[in-house]
Design an enzyme around this catalytic site. Structure first.
Site, PDB file in Angstrom:
ATOM      1  N   PRO A 198       8.314   1.871   2.575  1.00  0.00           N
ATOM      2  CA  PRO A 198       7.959   2.319   3.927  1.00  0.00           C
ATOM      3  C   PRO A 198       6.506   2.757   4.073  1.00  0.00           C
ATOM      4  O   PRO A 198       5.908   2.578   5.137  1.00  0.00           O
ATOM      5  CB  PRO A 198       8.920   3.485   4.179  1.00  0.00           C
ATOM      6  N   TYR A 199       5.936   3.338   3.026  1.00  0.00           N
ATOM      7  CA  TYR A 199       4.527   3.736   3.097  1.00  0.00           C
ATOM      8  C   TYR A 199       3.643   2.522   3.346  1.00  0.00           C
ATOM      9  O   TYR A 199       2.823   2.502   4.283  1.00  0.00           O
ATOM     10  CB  TYR A 199       4.120   4.438   1.799  1.00  0.00           C
ATOM     11  N   GLY A 200       3.788   1.476   2.526  1.00  0.00           N
ATOM     12  CA  GLY A 200       2.999   0.270   2.700  1.00  0.00           C
ATOM     13  C   GLY A 200       3.287  -0.429   4.017  1.00  0.00           C
ATOM     14  O   GLY A 200       2.378  -0.949   4.671  1.00  0.00           O
ATOM     15  N   LYS A 203       1.602   1.452   6.918  1.00  0.00           N
ATOM     16  CA  LYS A 203       0.164   1.203   6.911  1.00  0.00           C
ATOM     17  C   LYS A 203      -0.150  -0.205   7.430  1.00  0.00           C
ATOM     18  O   LYS A 203      -1.121  -0.406   8.174  1.00  0.00           O
ATOM     19  CB  LYS A 203      -0.398   1.390   5.503  1.00  0.00           C
TER      20      LYS A 203
END
Length: 410
Positions: A198-200, A203
């Site tokens: 989810p972080y990538g 972004k």
């Protein structure tokens, strides 16, 4: 009667002059206060001065970027909600640059669109460096909605405020996590973006929104996808001080230093091993990461190099253009190599425990930074892993409590 009126007029004039004198003195004292910045200074464009909004400027990378901007004579406004940042870092910057009009700090959450719009309305920003974000891969798999809201939604709020107030330059802090786990190394800017956590993903969504929006405007946009950040300010003023409750999600450098300081019993390194018995032999060591030594490989970039790339990107940003750059050393180092370098840097024989792979993690990622070298004339200078860790350790070992009062150890 005339004499009486004359005395009354004289007393009245004296009171007015006294009040005016007192008001003048108070105003001078107020203006000389180190925390005072005249609204007229920050609310208007000033020839020869570039006013940069640094979101997340109280955080690890953001504070180092603010320091470099201030050293290079930029005017800086930091906006941070201090959920991950440190007011101690801001106070250090305020002491270093106390002159009125150089630095101001605003406590605010970028999720509050009304507040963000008010900040833009009251300040004449020339550019935005957008660092503010939650940024732990493991945490993002546990709290995906938080990551999409904090990263993607908040970026929308910033862009809408920029559009409403005609701020045309954006330097966006992105990540190599947008690439996911490519089959071919090194990673170039043309490598397909297929994030696996989810972080990538959050972004990448932000990048897509920025690029689409830029097509309808004359914005100058620079997107910097950087790799694993280490190190600290060489002069020992700033460092990395994550929240204690986030240590399990944090950077490996922070974990190494915590182990060296005795805050945690040892370092936990993701590495899945499988043993099975087949008489008369025992077979073992099936590595989960397909790398040379079984631990994941990363490109470690010193924070001093990283922020220099951001400031350079600001200088090179051009209206109507979008620049996308990898920021790394171009060399991959395994976690085992990193741990050994950390042991040498700290002088502590850190205990290492190997665990199973973290959710959403990837085996090998390192950059090809040739594009930023050719187009911006930037290259990583602090490429000795041990030296970067030694510089960070100097700060860490006297900052057991982060930005709280210094406490020396060892």
């Amino acid at each position: 009667m005339d004499v009486l009126n004359s005395k009354r007029k004289s007393n009245s004039t004296g009171r007015i002059l006294g009040a005016a004198l007192l008001l003048t003195v108070l105003l001078i004292v107020f203006r000389l206060s180190p925390d005072f910045i005249s609204p007229k200074v920050v609310s208007r464009q000033e020839p020869g001065v570039t006013h940069v909004l640094v979101t997340g400027g109280a955080g690890y990378i953001g504070s180092h970027a603010a320091l470099q901007l201030l050293k290079d004579s930029y005017r800086v406004t930091i906006v941070d909600n201090l959920s991950r940042g440190n007011m101690g870092a801001v106070k250090i910057l305020q002491k270093l640059f106390p002159e009125p009009g150089r630095l101001q700090f605003i406590y605010a959450d970028l999720g509050d669109a009304k507040m963000v719009n008010k900040i833009f309305a009251e300040n004449a920003f020339d550019a935005v460096m957008h660092f503010a974000a939650v940024a732990y891969v493991g945490e993002s798999t546990l709290e995906p909605l938080r990551y999409y809201h904090n990263i993607t939604s908040n970026t929308l709020v910033v862009l809408e405020a920029m559009a409403a107030h005609n701020v045309k330059t954006l330097i966006y802090s992105s990540t190599c996590a947008t690439y996911g786990e490519p089959t071919k190394m090194p990673i170039t800017e043309e490598t397909p973006q297929m994030p696996i956590n989810p972080y990538g993903k959050a972004k990448k969504m932000s990048e897509d929104i920025i690029i689409d929006f830029s097509k309808t405007t004359n914005m100058a946009v620079m997107i910097l996808r950087y790799f694993n950040v280490i190190g600290s300010d060489p002069d020992g003023r700033l460092g990395e001080a994550p929240r204690p409750e986030l240590r399990e999600h944090g950077r490996i450098s922070g974990a190494c230093f915590d182990a060296a300081r005795g805050i945690i019993p040892g370092l936990k390194v993701p590495l899945f091993t499988l043993s099975f018995f087949f008489f008369p032999f025992v077979f073992s060591w099936l590595s989960y990461y397909k790398t040379a030594d079984g631990t994941c490989v990363r490109d470690y970039i010193d924070v001093t190099d990283l922020v220099s790339a951001h400031v350079l990107a600001l200088a090179y940003a051009k209206p109507g253009k979008v620049g996308i750059y990898n920021v790394g050393t171009g060399k991959g180092r395994s976690v085992k190599e990193f741990v050994e370098a950390c042991k040498r840097a700290t002088g502590v024989d850190i205990k290492v425990e190997y665990l199973s792979r973290r959710p959403g993690d990837y085996a090998e990622v390192y950059s090809d930074p040739s594009k930023i070298r050719h187009e911006l004339n930037w290259t990583a200078r602090h490429i000795n892993l041990q030296e970067s860790l030694q510089i960070a350790w100097k700060w860490q070992k006297t900052r057991l409590n982060g930005y709280s009062p210094p406490m020396a150890i060892g």
